[in-house]
Every structure is written in structure tokens, then in C-alpha cells.
Design a protein around this motif. Sequence first.
Motif, PDB file in Angstrom:
ATOM      1  N   THR A   2       0.832  -1.211   0.000  1.00 31.19           N
ATOM      2  CA  THR A   2       0.000   0.000   0.000  1.00 31.19           C
ATOM      3  C   THR A   2       0.860   1.251   0.000  1.00 31.19           C
ATOM      4  N   ALA A   3       1.908   1.235   0.809  1.00 30.98           N
ATOM      5  CA  ALA A   3       2.784   2.404   0.870  1.00 30.98           C
ATOM      6  C   ALA A   3       3.462   2.654  -0.481  1.00 30.98           C
ATOM      7  N   GLY A   4       3.918   1.559  -1.135  1.00 36.71           N
ATOM      8  CA  GLY A   4       4.551   1.716  -2.443  1.00 36.71           C
ATOM      9  C   GLY A   4       3.592   2.258  -3.490  1.00 36.71           C
ATOM     10  N   TYR A   5       2.366   1.750  -3.478  1.00 38.54           N
ATOM     11  CA  TYR A   5       1.367   2.234  -4.432  1.00 38.54           C
ATOM     12  C   TYR A   5       1.096   3.721  -4.241  1.00 38.54           C
ATOM     13  N   LEU A   6       0.893   4.125  -2.983  1.00 40.80           N
ATOM     14  CA  LEU A   6       0.622   5.536  -2.725  1.00 40.80           C
ATOM     15  C   LEU A   6       1.812   6.412  -3.125  1.00 40.80           C
ATOM     16  N   TRP A   7       2.996   5.948  -2.868  1.00 38.08           N
ATOM     17  CA  TRP A   7       4.197   6.745  -3.174  1.00 38.08           C
ATOM     18  C   TRP A   7       4.360   6.937  -4.672  1.00 38.08           C
ATOM     19  N   ILE A   8       4.169   5.865  -5.440  1.00 41.84           N
ATOM     20  CA  ILE A   8       4.437   5.932  -6.880  1.00 41.84           C
ATOM     21  C   ILE A   8       3.302   6.604  -7.639  1.00 41.84           C
ATOM     22  N   VAL A 134       1.754 -14.001   2.055  1.00 42.99           N
ATOM     23  CA  VAL A 134       0.360 -14.195   2.442  1.00 42.99           C
ATOM     24  C   VAL A 134      -0.301 -12.855   2.755  1.00 42.99           C
ATOM     25  N   ILE A 135       0.450 -11.953   3.381  1.00 45.80           N
ATOM     26  CA  ILE A 135      -0.092 -10.627   3.696  1.00 45.80           C
ATOM     27  C   ILE A 135      -0.466  -9.894   2.418  1.00 45.80           C
ATOM     28  N   LEU A 136       0.404  -9.961   1.408  1.00 53.03           N
ATOM     29  CA  LEU A 136       0.122  -9.300   0.133  1.00 53.03           C
ATOM     30  C   LEU A 136      -1.114  -9.895  -0.527  1.00 53.03           C
ATOM     31  N   PHE A 137      -1.205 -11.223  -0.533  1.00 56.65           N
ATOM     32  CA  PHE A 137      -2.380 -11.869  -1.136  1.00 56.65           C
ATOM     33  C   PHE A 137      -3.659 -11.504  -0.381  1.00 56.65           C
ATOM     34  N   ASP A 138      -3.556 -11.380   0.936  1.00 56.79           N
ATOM     35  CA  ASP A 138      -4.730 -10.995   1.718  1.00 56.79           C
ATOM     36  C   ASP A 138      -5.186  -9.581   1.387  1.00 56.79           C
ATOM     37  N   VAL A 139      -4.227  -8.673   1.216  1.00 62.13           N
ATOM     38  CA  VAL A 139      -4.577  -7.291   0.856  1.00 62.13           C
ATOM     39  C   VAL A 139      -5.259  -7.248  -0.509  1.00 62.13           C
ATOM     40  N   ILE A 140      -4.714  -7.993  -1.465  1.00 61.21           N
ATOM     41  CA  ILE A 140      -5.324  -8.036  -2.802  1.00 61.21           C
ATOM     42  C   ILE A 140      -6.741  -8.593  -2.718  1.00 61.21           C
ATOM     43  N   TRP A 141      -6.925  -9.639  -1.916  1.00 56.89           N
ATOM     44  CA  TRP A 141      -8.249 -10.252  -1.797  1.00 56.89           C
ATOM     45  C   TRP A 141      -9.252  -9.293  -1.159  1.00 56.89           C
ATOM     46  N   ILE A 142      -8.808  -8.489  -0.220  1.00 60.68           N
ATOM     47  CA  ILE A 142      -9.709  -7.512   0.402  1.00 60.68           C
ATOM     48  C   ILE A 142     -10.268  -6.564  -0.649  1.00 60.68           C
ATOM     49  N   TRP A 145     -12.638  -8.695  -3.045  1.00 59.92           N
ATOM     50  CA  TRP A 145     -13.889  -9.034  -2.362  1.00 59.92           C
ATOM     51  C   TRP A 145     -14.727  -7.785  -2.105  1.00 59.92           C
ATOM     52  N   GLY A 146     -14.072  -6.708  -1.714  1.00 52.78           N
ATOM     53  CA  GLY A 146     -14.807  -5.468  -1.472  1.00 52.78           C
ATOM     54  C   GLY A 146     -15.493  -4.953  -2.724  1.00 52.78           C
ATOM     55  N   ALA A 147     -14.838  -5.103  -3.882  1.00 52.36           N
ATOM     56  CA  ALA A 147     -15.457  -4.680  -5.141  1.00 52.36           C
ATOM     57  C   ALA A 147     -16.690  -5.529  -5.454  1.00 52.36           C
ATOM     58  N   VAL A 169     -18.468 -16.307   3.720  1.00 51.23           N
ATOM     59  CA  VAL A 169     -17.701 -17.551   3.625  1.00 51.23           C
ATOM     60  C   VAL A 169     -16.537 -17.384   2.653  1.00 51.23           C
ATOM     61  N   SER A 170     -16.803 -16.777   1.510  1.00 48.42           N
ATOM     62  CA  SER A 170     -15.735 -16.579   0.525  1.00 48.42           C
ATOM     63  C   SER A 170     -14.643 -15.668   1.079  1.00 48.42           C
ATOM     64  N   PHE A 171     -15.057 -14.648   1.847  1.00 46.03           N
ATOM     65  CA  PHE A 171     -14.076 -13.716   2.428  1.00 46.03           C
ATOM     66  C   PHE A 171     -13.131 -14.442   3.372  1.00 46.03           C
ATOM     67  N   TYR A 172     -13.691 -15.180   4.328  1.00 42.96           N
ATOM     68  CA  TYR A 172     -12.852 -15.881   5.307  1.00 42.96           C
ATOM     69  C   TYR A 172     -12.133 -17.082   4.690  1.00 42.96           C
ATOM     70  N   TRP A 173     -12.753 -17.704   3.711  1.00 42.57           N
ATOM     71  CA  TRP A 173     -12.152 -18.883   3.085  1.00 42.57           C
ATOM     72  C   TRP A 173     -10.818 -18.539   2.443  1.00 42.57           C
ATOM     73  N   ALA A 174     -10.783 -17.438   1.722  1.00 46.52           N
ATOM     74  CA  ALA A 174      -9.534 -17.046   1.056  1.00 46.52           C
ATOM     75  C   ALA A 174      -8.424 -16.795   2.069  1.00 46.52           C
ATOM     76  N   PHE A 175      -8.757 -16.138   3.172  1.00 47.20           N
ATOM     77  CA  PHE A 175      -7.750 -15.896   4.205  1.00 47.20           C
ATOM     78  C   PHE A 175      -7.234 -17.203   4.787  1.00 47.20           C
ATOM     79  N   GLN A 176      -8.140 -18.129   5.051  1.00 48.80           N
ATOM     80  CA  GLN A 176      -7.739 -19.412   5.613  1.00 48.80           C
ATOM     81  C   GLN A 176      -6.876 -20.207   4.636  1.00 48.80           C
ATOM     82  N   VAL A 177      -7.266 -20.209   3.373  1.00 49.23           N
ATOM     83  CA  VAL A 177      -6.490 -20.939   2.368  1.00 49.23           C
ATOM     84  C   VAL A 177      -5.086 -20.367   2.263  1.00 49.23           C
TER      85      VAL A 177
END
Length: 449
Positions: A2-8, A134-142, A145-147, A169-177
Motif C-alpha cells: 500500500t505504501a509503495g502504491y501511494l508513493w508511486i 500471504v499478507i500481500l495476497f490478503d490485501v489483494i483479496w480484500i 472481495w470489497g469490489a 464464507v468466501s471472504f474468510y475462506w480465502a484468508f484461511q487458504v
Amino acid sequence: ATAGYLWINQYPYIRDNSSWQSDVDLTGIFVGIIGCMIAGVAFGLFWMEIMKRYASTIIKTMLFLNIGCWIAVAILGLIIGEMTLTIIGIVFAAFYALFSWCIWSRIPFSSALLSVSSSITQTYGGTVFLSLMVILFDVIWIFVWGACVSAYYLVVDEPNSFVIFLLLVSFYWAFQVNQNISHTTTCGVTASWYFSTELNYNPTPPAFRRTMTTSFGSVCFGSLLVAIIQALEQMVRMAQDQKNQCVACILLCLLNCLEGMVRFFNKFAFAHCAIYGTGFIQSARQTFDLFASRGIQALINDDLTGLAIFAGALIGGIVSAGVGYLLGYIFYNGDSNSDVRIGVPIALAVYGFFVGLLFCMTVLYVVHSSIVCLFVCYCEDPASLSENRPEEYQRIANVKPEFGAINTGRGGNGNAPQRQQQQQSAQQGQRQGYNDGNMYGNNSNKFAV
């Protein structure tokens, strides 16, 4: 990310747009955010070395601190005149003192597993990198999923409860996977180390490949069970009101307990998937057999090693908070605005604590996964560790005399032909250029410790 995206992408727009212009230089904030992330990861790696050398001391210190904290609560209750607080402090201090006395003899075994697992994780750092991803994938999924959720609410007037449940279920499932992919991969790496004399290649890519192919269905299925429980919890929270708070509280308590048990069970089931290449159902049966024999030992070991890992994450958060405050002070100490001069370093310190806690825990979670796998392997086949890694075996077996009994009815699987078959499988895997933990051994469901 997120910080890199905002900076660039966003910082030039904010700088040139008059409506977004501010007297605060954002450079220090971005540097502080990135610095806190780096500090959290760096301290997590440093704490691995500390756990490798002083595992027993850390566990014992945390047990004493736990008792001391409740004694402090009791003293605080006496000072302020709250007898209820004093009684609670005394009861919990006595409980944890009794607990520490009962499990004190188990500390050397947990310390040995923690030390060996830290060494394995340090040797094969690819597991740490995967855990951070995993943190990066979770941020992308947020964002994804939010969209989807936003689009659903835009096209319907009255949202359907079942659709909302499926979205949750889909929201939590992706995090668990995502989390369990990292866990299963780490277990695969540890199994490859356990069942080989030496590794002349990096076992992380093959373990990750097995997780994403032959074991991926098992990971998804086990993760779905937890995701459904989490979605039910959220539905209960959304449905509760003033009239049914008592019922909702009871349901949430039951669901939280169920989630904790399923999470704990899944950790060992996924370890079986990684070690033996079995499906989730068969791995679940093997886990039930393991718990029937050594369930209490597994629970105590998980609790004791978790103390050391949590201590590292907590200290990592404090260190990251210090880094955030220091960077904020360096960049904004000379600012004429007192709010900026004082507020920004404090804000970066608060942010640094939480992000440092997250990143440090993410790094150390890899050690926890390795401990789970090492515990399963040692319970089910200590002979392989004795033959392949005699030094590490002695560190664990010397803790208690009965831990070293690997060729009798009490220890190991007591089956020489099976161990020979395991060795042949390992040698075949080495000739093929990999050392697949899935191929080692027939799980005879007879345990050593």
C-alpha cells in the motif's frame, strides 16, 4: 504494498493538486511506514536466533511473567479498593502457578522442538518469504472481495441473507487458504529435512508445488470448515440486537470454542497431508489417532511454544513502535507546527506497534508450523530422526529417558521393514532430484512419546 502504491501513483497527484496540499511533508510518513514493516520482519528473524539458543529460558520467563501480571492485578485491586479485582487476580495467579507446576517437566521437550524448528526455518528462509507473501495476497483479496460486495449492494434493493452468508464464507475462506498454504508448505519442508540425512537442494519449491497440486484440495476443504464457522459468527453479530443479546452471546461463545478446536485440529491434519501426501479425511483419521495417544502433550506443547512466539511478536511490536517514533522524530522534530512535531511521531509509533506485531507474528508463524510437523514426525517415527539427524535426535530424546525408546513396544513403530521401506523411498527421491516428505513411511499409528 500500500505504501509503495501511494508513493508511486498517488503522491505526485497529491503534491500537484491544490485541494490536497498540506503543510506536512509526507516523505517522513512513508519512510516511517516502510521502516516499521522492515523492523517487524528483521526482529522476527532475530527472535528466531534467540529462540534457537534460549528457548527454555524464554518459556520459563513467560510463565513467571504470566503469574506476575495476575499478582499485579490483585495488588492493584487492593490499592484501589476493588475486592472483586483482587479476588480475580489471586484466583488466576494461583491457577497459572498450578498450571506451571504441572507442566514444568514438559518444558525441556517443547524447548528442544522450538530450538530445532527455529534452526530449520533459518536454514530454509523461503518459507518465511512465502508467509510474508500471504499478507500481500490478503490485501489483494480484500480489494477484490470489497469490489464484489459493493457491486452486489448496488444492484439489489434488499440484500439476501444467504447471499451475504456466502460472501462472508468466501471472504474468510480465502484468508484461511492463504494461511494454510504457508503452513502446509512449511510442514513439507520440515518433513523433507526430517526424513533425509542431508539436503543438497532447496526443499521449499517442491513443498510449495505439492501444496498447490496434490494437497491443495485438502487445504481448501479444511479451510472451508473454519470459514463457515467464522461466517456464522459474523451473521450472529449482525443479527443480534437488544432483545437477543444473551442468546447471541451464548452462540458466539460456542462458535468461538468450536472455531478454536477446528483450527487446532486442522494444524495437525494439514501436517499429515504434507508428510504423507494423504487426503484431508485420511489425515483427519490419523490426527484423531494421534490425539487419542498424545493429545494432552500436543496441547501443552502448542501452548508452551506459543508463549515464546507471542513474546517475540510482542517485543517486535514494541521495537517497531520505537522505530516509527524515531523516524517521525527525525523528520518532524524541526517542524514549526507543534501538532505535527508531536502528533506524527506518536501516530507512527502506534502504527508501528501494530504493523510490527503483525509482520513479526507472520515471520514466527513459520516456526510454529515447523514445530507442529516436527511433533507429528517424532511421535510417529522417531527412528528416522535417530538415523538421519542423530544430533537433533539426542537433543530431544535426552529430555526424558522414555523419549529415546524407538525400537521397543513403547517407542517408534517397532517395524524394521517399514523403516527400510522409508529409507528406500528417501533414496529414490534423492536420485530423482527431490526429497518428498509425502513419500516417507507407512503411518502405523503407533506413537513414540
